[in-house]
Motif scaffolding. Sequence first.
Motif, PDB file in Angstrom:
ATOM      1  N   SER A 114       0.854  -1.099   0.095  1.00 21.22           N
ATOM      2  CA  SER A 114       0.074  -0.039   0.109  1.00 21.22           C
ATOM      3  C   SER A 114       0.841   1.168  -0.040  1.00 21.22           C
ATOM      4  CB  SER A 114      -0.867  -0.012   1.405  1.00 21.22           C
ATOM      5  OG  SER A 114      -0.360   0.487   2.300  1.00 21.22           O
ATOM      6  N   SER A 128       0.070   4.207   0.736  1.00 14.28           N
ATOM      7  CA  SER A 128       0.062   4.955   2.032  1.00 14.28           C
ATOM      8  C   SER A 128       0.833   4.624   2.916  1.00 14.28           C
ATOM      9  CB  SER A 128      -1.432   5.360   2.314  1.00 14.28           C
ATOM     10  OG  SER A 128      -1.861   3.870   2.876  1.00 14.28           O
ATOM     11  N   SER A 129       1.019   3.536   3.360  1.00 14.02           N
ATOM     12  CA  SER A 129       1.952   2.954   4.470  1.00 14.02           C
ATOM     13  C   SER A 129       3.311   2.564   3.965  1.00 14.02           C
ATOM     14  CB  SER A 129       1.319   1.763   5.383  1.00 14.02           C
ATOM     15  OG  SER A 129       1.231   0.872   4.197  1.00 14.02           O
ATOM     16  N   ARG A 183       4.439  -0.169   3.029  1.00 14.34           N
ATOM     17  CA  ARG A 183       4.678  -1.140   3.556  1.00 14.34           C
ATOM     18  C   ARG A 183       4.039  -2.627   2.612  1.00 14.34           C
ATOM     19  NH1 ARG A 183       4.267  -3.314   9.133  1.00 14.34           N
ATOM     20  NH2 ARG A 183       5.076  -5.147   8.301  1.00 14.34           N
ATOM     21  N   THR A 184       4.990  -3.406   2.693  1.00  9.96           N
ATOM     22  CA  THR A 184       4.681  -4.662   1.919  1.00  9.96           C
ATOM     23  C   THR A 184       4.082  -5.608   2.973  1.00  9.96           C
ATOM     24  OG1 THR A 184       6.056  -4.257   0.290  1.00  9.96           O
ATOM     25  CG2 THR A 184       4.931  -6.417   0.412  1.00  9.96           C
ATOM     26  N   LEU A 193      -6.044  -5.767  12.420  1.00 14.97           N
ATOM     27  CA  LEU A 193      -5.000  -6.522  12.998  1.00 14.97           C
ATOM     28  C   LEU A 193      -3.758  -5.382  12.988  1.00 14.97           C
ATOM     29  CD1 LEU A 193      -4.392  -9.221  10.409  1.00 14.97           C
ATOM     30  CD2 LEU A 193      -4.415  -9.651  13.086  1.00 14.97           C
ATOM     31  N   ASP A 204       0.123  -5.169  12.764  1.00 13.99           N
ATOM     32  CA  ASP A 204       1.432  -5.778  12.340  1.00 13.99           C
ATOM     33  C   ASP A 204       2.632  -5.035  12.574  1.00 13.99           C
ATOM     34  OD1 ASP A 204       1.932  -7.889   9.694  1.00 13.99           O
ATOM     35  OD2 ASP A 204       3.275  -6.260   9.890  1.00 13.99           O
ATOM     36  N   ALA A 205       3.375  -5.821  13.196  1.00 11.98           N
ATOM     37  CA  ALA A 205       4.712  -5.162  13.474  1.00 11.98           C
ATOM     38  C   ALA A 205       6.040  -5.654  12.578  1.00 11.98           C
ATOM     39  CB  ALA A 205       5.091  -5.636  14.935  1.00 11.98           C
ATOM     40  N   PRO A 206       6.419  -4.830  12.034  1.00 10.70           N
ATOM     41  CA  PRO A 206       7.625  -5.181  11.143  1.00 10.70           C
ATOM     42  C   PRO A 206       9.047  -5.465  11.640  1.00 10.70           C
ATOM     43  CG  PRO A 206       7.346  -2.815  11.106  1.00 10.70           C
ATOM     44  CD  PRO A 206       6.426  -3.109  11.944  1.00 10.70           C
ATOM     45  N   GLY A 210      11.189  -4.857   7.500  1.00 10.99           N
ATOM     46  CA  GLY A 210       9.968  -4.363   6.869  1.00 10.99           C
ATOM     47  C   GLY A 210       9.188  -5.484   6.762  1.00 10.99           C
ATOM     48  N   GLU A 211       9.717  -6.884   6.934  1.00 10.28           N
ATOM     49  CA  GLU A 211       8.846  -7.867   6.763  1.00 10.28           C
ATOM     50  C   GLU A 211       7.693  -8.265   8.297  1.00 10.28           C
ATOM     51  OE1 GLU A 211       8.870 -10.144   4.358  1.00 10.28           O
ATOM     52  OE2 GLU A 211      10.496  -9.330   3.231  1.00 10.28           O
ATOM     53  N   THR A 212       6.878  -8.812   8.220  1.00  8.89           N
ATOM     54  CA  THR A 212       6.110  -8.971   9.642  1.00  8.89           C
ATOM     55  C   THR A 212       6.653  -9.905  10.570  1.00  8.89           C
ATOM     56  OG1 THR A 212       4.004  -8.884   8.188  1.00  8.89           O
ATOM     57  CG2 THR A 212       3.895 -10.140  10.164  1.00  8.89           C
ATOM     58  N   GLN A 239       1.823 -10.319  14.559  1.00  6.88           N
ATOM     59  CA  GLN A 239       0.639  -9.572  14.345  1.00  6.88           C
ATOM     60  C   GLN A 239      -0.446 -10.067  15.643  1.00  6.88           C
ATOM     61  OE1 GLN A 239      -0.819 -11.361  10.827  1.00  6.88           O
ATOM     62  NE2 GLN A 239      -0.029  -9.799   9.450  1.00  6.88           N
ATOM     63  N   THR A 270       1.882  -1.325  11.652  1.00  8.34           N
ATOM     64  CA  THR A 270       1.130  -1.112  10.635  1.00  8.34           C
ATOM     65  C   THR A 270      -0.354  -1.659  10.994  1.00  8.34           C
ATOM     66  OG1 THR A 270       2.684  -0.945   9.115  1.00  8.34           O
ATOM     67  CG2 THR A 270       0.444  -1.408   8.255  1.00  8.34           C
ATOM     68  N   VAL A 327      -3.589  -3.001   9.908  1.00 13.04           N
ATOM     69  CA  VAL A 327      -4.272  -3.602   8.436  1.00 13.04           C
ATOM     70  C   VAL A 327      -5.809  -4.204   8.781  1.00 13.04           C
ATOM     71  CG1 VAL A 327      -4.207  -5.630   7.082  1.00 13.04           C
ATOM     72  CG2 VAL A 327      -2.269  -5.039   8.234  1.00 13.04           C
ATOM     73  N   PHE A 347      -4.267  -0.063   4.842  1.00 14.59           N
ATOM     74  CA  PHE A 347      -2.956  -0.280   5.697  1.00 14.59           C
ATOM     75  C   PHE A 347      -2.649   1.423   6.280  1.00 14.59           C
ATOM     76  CE2 PHE A 347      -2.955  -3.273   2.509  1.00 14.59           C
ATOM     77  CZ  PHE A 347      -2.423  -4.365   2.795  1.00 14.59           C
ATOM     78  N   ASN A 393       0.366   3.126   8.794  1.00 12.87           N
ATOM     79  CA  ASN A 393       1.482   3.027   9.720  1.00 12.87           C
ATOM     80  C   ASN A 393       1.078   3.861  11.065  1.00 12.87           C
ATOM     81  OD1 ASN A 393       2.714   1.447   8.189  1.00 12.87           O
ATOM     82  ND2 ASN A 393       3.914   3.304   7.291  1.00 12.87           N
TER      83      ASN A 393
END
Lengths: 243, 424, 385
Positions: free
Chosen positions: A92, A94-95, A97-98, B104, B106-108, B112-114, B117, B175, B177, B187, B189
């Motif tokens: 997205s 806006s954020s 982030r993937t 939800l 979601d903390a990266p 930047g990967e999950t 959650q 983030t 979700v 999404f 942040n």
Amino acid sequence: MKTFFALIISLFWVAPAPPDAAAILKKVDQNMSADSQIVESTMVIHGRRGSREVTSRGYSEGKFKSFTEYLAPEREKGTKMLKLEDKLWIYSPSSDRTIQLSGHMLRQSVMGSDLSYEDMMEDRKLLDMYTAMVIGEETLSGRKTWVLELNAKVEDVAYVKRKTWIDQERYVPLKEELFAKSGQLLKKTVMSNVSKIGGRWYPKSINYKDMLKNGKGTDFNINNIQFNPSIPAHIFSKASLKK
Amino acid sequence: MIKFLFKGILRDRSRSTLPIIIISLGVFLTILLSGYIRGMLGDMVVQNANMDTGHVKIMTRAYAENKEQLPNDLGLLEVEELKQNLALEYPNLDFTPRIKFGGLMDAPDENGETKGQGPVAGIALDLFHQESGEAERMNLKNSLISGSIPDQAREVLLGHEFTEKLGLSLGDEITFVGSTINGSMTFQNFVISGTIKFGSPVMDRGAMLIDISDAQQMLDMPNGAGELLGFLKSNSYFDEEATEIANDFNTKYSSSEDEFSSVMYTLKQQNNLASLLDIMDSFSAIFIFIFILAMSIVLWNTGLLGGLRRYNEFGIRLALGESKGAIYRTLIYEAILIGAIGSTVGTALGIAATYYWQITGLDISSMTKNAGILMPSIIRAKVTPDLFYIGFIPGLLAMLFGNMLSGIGIYKRETATLFKELEV
Amino acid sequence: MKLAFQIAYKNLMGAGLRTWLNVAVLSFAFVMIIFFNGLMDGWNQEASRDSIAWEYGQGQLLHENYDPYDPFSLEEGHGVLPSAIANEFESILIQQGSIYPDGRMLSVQLKGINLDQNTLKIPTPILKNSEADIPVLIGKRMAETTKLKEGDEVLLRWRDINGTFDAANLTIAGVFDSNVGTIDNGQLWMPLKKLQSMTGLDNQVTLGIAKKESNYAAIGGWKFQSKETLLKNLSDIIATKKISSSIFYLMLLAISLLALFDTQVLSIFRRQKEIGTFIALGMTRQQVVGLFTVEGSMYSLFAIVLGAAYGTPMLWLLAKTGIPIPAASQDAGVAISDTMYPVYGFGLIAITILLIIIAATIVSFLPATKIAKLNPVNALKGKIQ
């Protein structure tokens, strides 16, 4: 007397034998699938307070790779979705982030439509998951169709049974119904506006409907479709999400 | 005459100070306790009002029908315009929008990967405008475990346990979700500005508080809200006032034909609060009656004591030839004066204190260590119109009757025995 | 001392109305203290009892991957109870599903429970006697939210262990009325075996409810939460409530003590001649102080007798009929019933009596100390000092 019998027998012989369901599905595949596709489409989502349209462009290669970019409305513009094998990422803007969708999140609906991400994720061939057989014929909006019933032969499918109506002449599905184990109808898809595109028949309008919910379902209209274009490999990479 | 008596009261401290102090104190206590009873009995109501129902609540008909499912897609539109109209039409109320939603968090990780959650239950409210009073209503200051209340866009308050579970700390970016009211995935942040603990396990695990503007943007409901809560400016619920406003509003705005027309419910009409309010009313009436009775005894005794102390003085005045009636009358006038002064001071102090208590509340959370609880640990009193006379009248009357009774003794005294009695 | 009591008794009876007003007010404070504390104790007891009866049992054994506050953990959070202890627990399986009342989707938790259980108050016999294919029980709150009632059918969609969709009509076999909102909101209770076969999770269990009180140490793959841990939140809330109501009755007590104090000051002031006489007749000042103190504290005895006279039937009636309380704070996760029944323990009454007597004695003693400073001659003359 003999001639009479001969006539009767010949009548039986002449009557079209129920065609092989697998063969029908193969012919359908020739219309519907391509090595690669670029589709520009508009989704019309009907809500209680009115409808809205979401436009997107999708690229796909085989069954395992697809990439979708949303073009309109403004809010969705730039949202991108990448599917590789059994993984799905959404980006997205806006954020910035993937996020990888997994588990329960795949059960969410796509852009508020009656389609879930999971519905879109299924990439196995129907014949790998189901045994198909022709169970009859019906006429749907003036077109003669074969009615096929597909029963799951593997365990991990979302729907144990499907029914699909295939145009006998054009080999295009015109209707599909998805069932729960109990036989309860869960989802219904109706295809219309079948046109000849690039030498194949293709339904340009599809309506998806979750049969358990009230509402008019979701219309999916194809504005433009290209079969077998060459798509650069980088499209199907996570890097392209952020572009 | 009054001037003369007044001087007497001022100069003779035994005549003035003690009775006035006692009357003031009694009246003050009467008022404070009356206000407190109303506040205390109402704290369950207050809790409901602040967290959920408001003193009145505006929703669309369609939203109200399924409100447990948080159907924001059926929520209110053009809330600012509605708010402006309401401010003109119902100046006694403050209106503030709320949106409840789920999703939800979601903390990266560093790539930047999950990383983790968890499901969250969101409440969006007007945090950026201090005057909305929302932070106080939700008791946020006391519920904060760390950090601060969001004061700029994209800041979020999260349940303390939730942040611990995901190993998050203040300033981390996470983030949200969820889905917009149209069903699109959304999404957003957020930076964690603080962590909270309400004491309710459900809230502590998954609470997420953000400003309403962030929610409107995130859920694609520009200028929209799920609910519009109205609070009486007096900070306390008055059913008659609320009912009148709701009736008026519903005649003007609500139509049974349009499922998206808005409809106003009073606090009493929500969450089955009606019977609680009725019980409270009778309870507080009984308590206040008993309290006034007790106070009257105190004041009556004070009056008697005041009369008795001046036994000698009256004897001398009688001996000097003043008529019994005149002495009795001055005594009564004085009592009225003292009673009035004391009651006025007591009422003023009592109402001021009650009002202060109503505004600031008494924080008993320190008395209940470790018990951080969703239920209000702030006790508030409540100023009601009857407080203006509930202490004053018994204050005045008790003083008056006390003096009248003790003064009867004046008539019993015979001039002949006065000198012997006084031993002069 | 006996004399002191007799004199005090006569004085009080002689004072008539004022004595009775003081006594009435003090008795009211006495009754109120008992009532409020009884109400809180009653709430605490009932809420604990209900929570144990409906939800906690004698403790819960949770699958290590199950987090009660995270519905998504249900997917992984189940297993087979270790056979060694399986008999000591009532098995509960929780899965997710959706129901569609009036065409709107509503996520629900499906909770499977044994039909022959008697650990929890969930009325499983209703399920047992139902002939419906999928009978379920719902709580009154759920019934209100979904507008479903007994006998209604509604479509349920769920997924089995493979993720395959299934859907069928379920039948509301009954609606139960519980004070515990956390086993009601958004939940459907159904036969455990049925849920296990519907989802293909044979023998799988999300949590076990302990049938008997016992301390279970760590059991591989499961975590045990004792009854006390589970009840902690509840008792914290009630403790707060107790404090907020104590402010009220302590204020009431304070004002009745102020009335008593004032009365004492007045009577000492008025009865100087009497005091002087006592001293002239050879009583020590301490004895006179004692006399007045006894007189003052006797108010509290009267108050207790009076309070008992009208309070006993009144409190008994309130305990019998209960105080109707609307379930206003259900969602705070605290059990609260429609009606609160006060419970008056012996300890509570004894402590309250002691508190009233001691407090009354202290406020009677304070003004009486003045007597010790009196000049007996002047006092005898009735000279004001």
